[in-house]
Design a protein around this motif. Sequence first.
Motif, PDB file in Angstrom:
ATOM      1  N   ASP A 208       0.924  -1.059   0.108  1.00 50.60           N
ATOM      2  CA  ASP A 208       0.008  -0.083   0.029  1.00 50.60           C
ATOM      3  C   ASP A 208       1.106   1.291   0.066  1.00 50.60           C
ATOM      4  OD1 ASP A 208      -1.878  -1.916   0.210  1.00 50.60           O
ATOM      5  OD2 ASP A 208      -2.652  -1.160   2.370  1.00 50.60           O
TER       6      ASP A 208
ATOM      7  N   GLN B  57     -11.883  -9.006  -2.329  1.00 49.76           N
ATOM      8  CA  GLN B  57     -13.501  -9.204  -2.737  1.00 49.76           C
ATOM      9  C   GLN B  57     -13.677 -10.491  -3.025  1.00 49.76           C
ATOM     10  OE1 GLN B  57     -14.260  -6.424  -6.078  1.00 49.76           O
ATOM     11  NE2 GLN B  57     -13.768  -4.735  -4.844  1.00 49.76           N
TER      12      GLN B  57
ATOM     13  N   GLU C 206      -7.426  -4.815  -3.880  1.00 54.16           N
ATOM     14  CA  GLU C 206      -8.798  -4.688  -3.635  1.00 54.16           C
ATOM     15  C   GLU C 206      -9.813  -5.775  -4.077  1.00 54.16           C
ATOM     16  OE1 GLU C 206      -9.243  -0.553  -4.878  1.00 54.16           O
ATOM     17  OE2 GLU C 206      -9.427  -0.142  -2.725  1.00 54.16           O
TER      18      GLU C 206
END
Length: 315
Positions: A40, A60, A56
């Motif tokens: 990040d 998910q 991301e």
Amino acid sequence: MIQPQSIRTVFMGTPEFALGTLQGLIEAGLNLCAVYTQPDRPKGRGNKLTPPPVKELALQHGIPVYQPLKLRQPEVVEELRALQPDLIVVVAFGQILPKSVLEIPRYGCINVHASLLPRYRGAAPINKAIIDGETVTGVTTMNMDVGLDTGAMLVKKSLVIGPEETSGELHDRLALLGRDAMEETLRLLCAGTLVAEPQDDALSNYAPMLKKEDGLIDWSYSAEAIHNQVRGLDPWPGAYTLLEGDVLKLARTCAQTTPGGEPGTVLAASADGVEIACGSGSLLVRELQLPGKKRLPAAEFLRGRALVAGQKVGV
């Protein structure tokens, strides 16, 4: 025939360009045992720590995510080896895979590269193809080796570059094409009919990582060359010139054959655009941007900052 769900796969990628291919692997039913992506990073005015787009999407879908600072560290390599991947798929990961990683999966490491190899090896193939005035580009899947984009080619898919298409627009189309190329590569792999073709190094050229300085316009160049530079560097780092000491970014240009005066001289300024003389021909600039301001159509820009025929830019 190999069943896709039997292939333990590690995906390595970071930016939006990689999302289409990762989604394609998920939909193909591969056994995605892990995703590797960059750490990040701080982003935006508040420097808020922001995850990469690939992270991301992986989360998910419940896929474990690893974010090593350096992939070549021995403990990171051992962690990867313990996953026992049959295949590693790499799309714009952002780190060079060492030999110790390349040797882990039995089906190898397959990369999706945004050019028709051996043309445009390196970090910025999309931008460089436009800057060079290419009219056709594409994607290539390849077996990775220790060189920089030098591995044997597997599947190629091409598309036509629009005459005013920017690197940002082309990026999005190539991302979808990359997904298609990887899906075909997987089909051939599972069928046992995947054929690797060595690259001809004599036909290669290099697309280095972009720097902000690459955006500075030399008005002695032809209008066509500057037009290609502008769209090839849109959205980043952006092509620019100087206007009374200010950095002036230019976008949405059109090369014209209009003979003009000294290169860098404004020939006309109207709602249709600002026309500037080049080494040969002239450049019609439809959108302009000053530091700290929004990019504006010429009509709006000229209401706040006058430009007149005979005025010089680039000084």
